[in-house]
Design an enzyme around this catalytic site. Structure first.
Site, PDB file in Angstrom:
ATOM      1  CE1 TYR A 163      -2.588   3.289  -2.929  1.00 40.31           C
ATOM      2  CE2 TYR A 163      -4.689   2.436  -2.433  1.00 40.31           C
ATOM      3  CZ  TYR A 163      -4.049   3.178  -2.681  1.00 40.31           C
ATOM      4  OH  TYR A 163      -4.541   3.627  -3.700  1.00 40.31           O
ATOM      5  CG  HIS A 176      -4.257   1.669  -9.138  1.00 44.45           C
ATOM      6  ND1 HIS A 176      -3.456   1.458  -7.718  1.00 44.45           N
ATOM      7  CD2 HIS A 176      -4.462   2.916  -8.515  1.00 44.45           C
ATOM      8  CE1 HIS A 176      -3.465   2.458  -6.543  1.00 44.45           C
ATOM      9  NE2 HIS A 176      -3.759   4.115  -7.405  1.00 44.45           N
ATOM     10  NE  ARG A 185      -3.675  14.894  -4.947  1.00 45.44           N
ATOM     11  CZ  ARG A 185      -4.041  13.758  -5.309  1.00 45.44           C
ATOM     12  NH1 ARG A 185      -4.190  12.021  -4.394  1.00 45.44           N
ATOM     13  NH2 ARG A 185      -4.512  13.464  -6.693  1.00 45.44           N
ATOM     14  CB  SER A 206      -8.310  12.785  -3.401  1.00 50.75           C
ATOM     15  OG  SER A 206      -7.161  12.072  -3.666  1.00 50.75           O
TER      16      SER A 206
END
Length: 331
Positions: A57, A126, A209, A205
């Site tokens: 990120y 991830h 989103r 999410s």
């Protein structure tokens, strides 16, 4: 704050976590470090203990932000971060995966430094790396547990077979995968496997989103650099079809006297007691709205009405663009 246990033998954490990604990446317009810091502070005040980030990120800037916040507060936070998605420095939209043991070690050292901590509570791979047997990656993670650099191991977006293979090498504490009313795929095999293996489940999410909040009515509600403009479910006819679904959830929420986001979160929370959603936000008022969902109880009739609107595979479009779907399909 209500507490939930992450899996059969995992830690107790707040029943709702906080996804921190949007404070630093993918929704770049309107980023405000002061408000992000205030949101993190407010989350702690309200009893949220699980904070979720990742090295990709930014890259890295979200971990650095959390590192600044955690000074003097580290003992109050259950800190989760991730490794394994590699972004091309020349074009961050191009991504690959890396699960090699030497990369695992390099990644954890970088995250520890950026986060300003000596130990990461939950360290996720991830995305799986199809070029590296999961047993090798898990072996490297198990070594980090032994060395005291990480406390628990997590995986993200893996198949049942990969999860089972990994779990044989070292207990997996949590699996993180997208899960919401418009992404219910995990109910078929993933959630039953987690329950069978005693692994906690962390839905990311959980508000689709942002689509399930009722705040997005047209593409004009998204900033020009918002990555959702390139997400299949937000484009063209898919957007129109999905908007109709979101509007129906809005109607059900209005009947119950809650916000659409709270109804959608309450539904996710009702699925399983070992499930800890991590809705992301960078603003205090959305954080407070999300936490209030913990007090929304749903009857069987209400759950049936919600699921009648959002049955399996009803959302139009893939979860991600073609490149990300390719990465997901490789495992």
């Amino acid at each position: 704050m209500k507490q939930r246990q992450l899996g059969k033998n995992g830690p107790m954490v707040s029943a709702l976590g906080l996804g921190c990604m949007g404070m630093s990446d993918f929704y770049t317009t309107g980023q405000d470090e002061k408000e992000s810091m205030a949101t993190l502070e407010r989350a702690l005040e309200l009893g949220v203990t699980m904070f979720d980030t990742a090295d990709m990120y930014g890259p890295h800037t979200n971990e650095e932000l959390l590192g600044r916040f955690l000074k003097g507060r580290r003992d109050h936070v259950f800190l989760a971060t991730k490794f394994g998605i590699v972004r091309d420095p020349a074009n961050p939209n191009i991504r690959g995966t890396n699960g090699h043991p030497d990369y695992v070690r390099k990644s954890v050292e970088g995250s520890l430094k950026r986060l300003g901590t000596e130990v990461i509570d939950l360290y996720y791979q991830h995305r799986p790396d199809p070029s590296v047997p999961v047993e090798e990656t898990m072996g490297a993670l198990a070594d980090l547990v032994q060395e005291g650099k990480i406390r628990y191991i997590g995986l993200s977006e893996v198949s049942v077979s990969l999860l089972e293979r990994a779990h044989k090498v070292h207990p997996v504490t949590a699996l993180q995968t997208e899960y919401s009313l418009w992404s219910r795929d995990v109910e078929a095999e993933i959630l039953p496997a987690c329950e069978r293996l005693g692994i906690g489940f962390v839905p990311y999410s959980p508000l689709g989103r942002g689509f399930l909040t009722g705040q997005i009515r047209s593409m004009n509600d998204l900033e020009p650099d918002d990555y959702r403009r390139f997400s299949p479910r937000f484009v063209g006819e898919n957007f129109a079809k999905n908007l109709q679904l979101a509007e129906k959830i809005g109607e059900l929420a209005q009947e119950k006297g809650v916000k659409p986001s709270q109804l959608a979160l309450a539904w996710v929370l009702s699925r399983n007691d070992n499930l800890v959603p991590i809705p992301g936000t960078k603003r205090r008022h959305y954080l407070e709205e999300n936490i209030a969902a913990l007090d929304v109880s749903l009857s069987e009739a209400e759950i049936a009405a919600i699921e009648a609107v959002f049955p399996f595979h009803v959302a139009a479009g893939d979860r991600y663009n073609a490149e990300m779907m390719r990465i997901l399909s490789e495992h």
